[in-house]
Structure formats: C-alpha cells, structure tokens
Design a protein around this motif. Structure first.
Motif, mmCIF file in Angstrom:
data_model
loop_
_atom_site.group_PDB
_atom_site.id
_atom_site.type_symbol
_atom_site.label_atom_id
_atom_site.label_comp_id
_atom_site.label_asym_id
_atom_site.label_seq_id
_atom_site.Cartn_x
_atom_site.Cartn_y
_atom_site.Cartn_z
ATOM 1 N N SER A 10 0.856 -1.185 0.000
ATOM 2 C CA SER A 10 0.000 0.000 0.000
ATOM 3 C C SER A 10 0.893 1.236 0.000
ATOM 4 N N ASP A 11 0.282 2.395 0.000
ATOM 5 C CA ASP A 11 1.045 3.621 0.209
ATOM 6 C C ASP A 11 1.664 3.567 1.600
ATOM 7 N N GLU A 41 4.345 2.230 -12.165
ATOM 8 C CA GLU A 41 2.936 2.106 -11.765
ATOM 9 C C GLU A 41 2.111 1.394 -12.826
ATOM 10 N N TYR A 51 -0.528 -0.308 -4.172
ATOM 11 C CA TYR A 51 -0.176 0.916 -4.887
ATOM 12 C C TYR A 51 1.278 0.923 -5.331
ATOM 13 N N ARG A 52 2.086 0.047 -4.736
ATOM 14 C CA ARG A 52 3.506 -0.027 -5.087
ATOM 15 C C ARG A 52 3.884 -1.489 -5.280
#
Length: 96
Positions: A10-11, A41, A51-52
C-alpha cells in the motif's frame, strides 16, 4: 537462476517506520547482494489495495530465502510492516 522478492504494498502510512526500515535494510542488502527495482505504476494492472510493486533481486534463490530468515532482516521487517500493508512472495526466476 536469480532469486526475487516481489512485494505488493500500500502507500506508506508511517514514514518514520519506513525511514528506519531503509536504514536497517542498507547493510542487509549489501550483505546479500540485493538490488531493489521499483516497478512502474503501469505494471500494476489490477489492484484493490496495492499501490507499489517492488522487486528485490538476489544473486540466487538461496540468498533470497536466507536474507528473509536472517535475524537482522527479521528485526528490520517489523518496521516495513508498520510502514505499509504488504504481501510478498519469494521466487526463483531469470527476469529481464
């Protein structure tokens, strides 16, 4: 064949924990010959919470597994897990 950690994260939600993980990770990565590769991305085509995506390349699969179980990494991992939600696989491959 090389070894890889593929990390789906995640972020970052705890920047202090992320910074401490980075500080602890540097000597560990040097010891195991690990190279961090942050994927673009656009590589993530389906996701609900990731997200990553990161790939950590090791000289071989045995090094990838040994690093994960190294007591120094076990300590560092606690900070990574506080920094963001993540899932990880360890695999053997020849990725280009």
């Amino acid at each position: 064949m090389k070894g890889y950690w593929i990390i789906f994260a995640s972020d970052v939600i705890d920047t202090e924990a992320q910074q401490e993980y980075g500080r602890l990770w540097k000597p560990i990565s040097d010891q195991y010959g690990a190279k961090l590769k942050v994927l673009e991305e656009s590589a993530l085509v389906e996701s609900e919470s990731t997200y990553r995506v990161l790939a950590v390349e090791f000289p071989n699969y045995q090094q990838a597994k040994a690093c994960y179980h190294d007591p120094a990494y076990v300590e560092a991992k606690q900070f990574a897990q506080r920094a963001s939600r993540r899932e990880m696989i360890i695999m053997e491959a020849d990725l280009k």
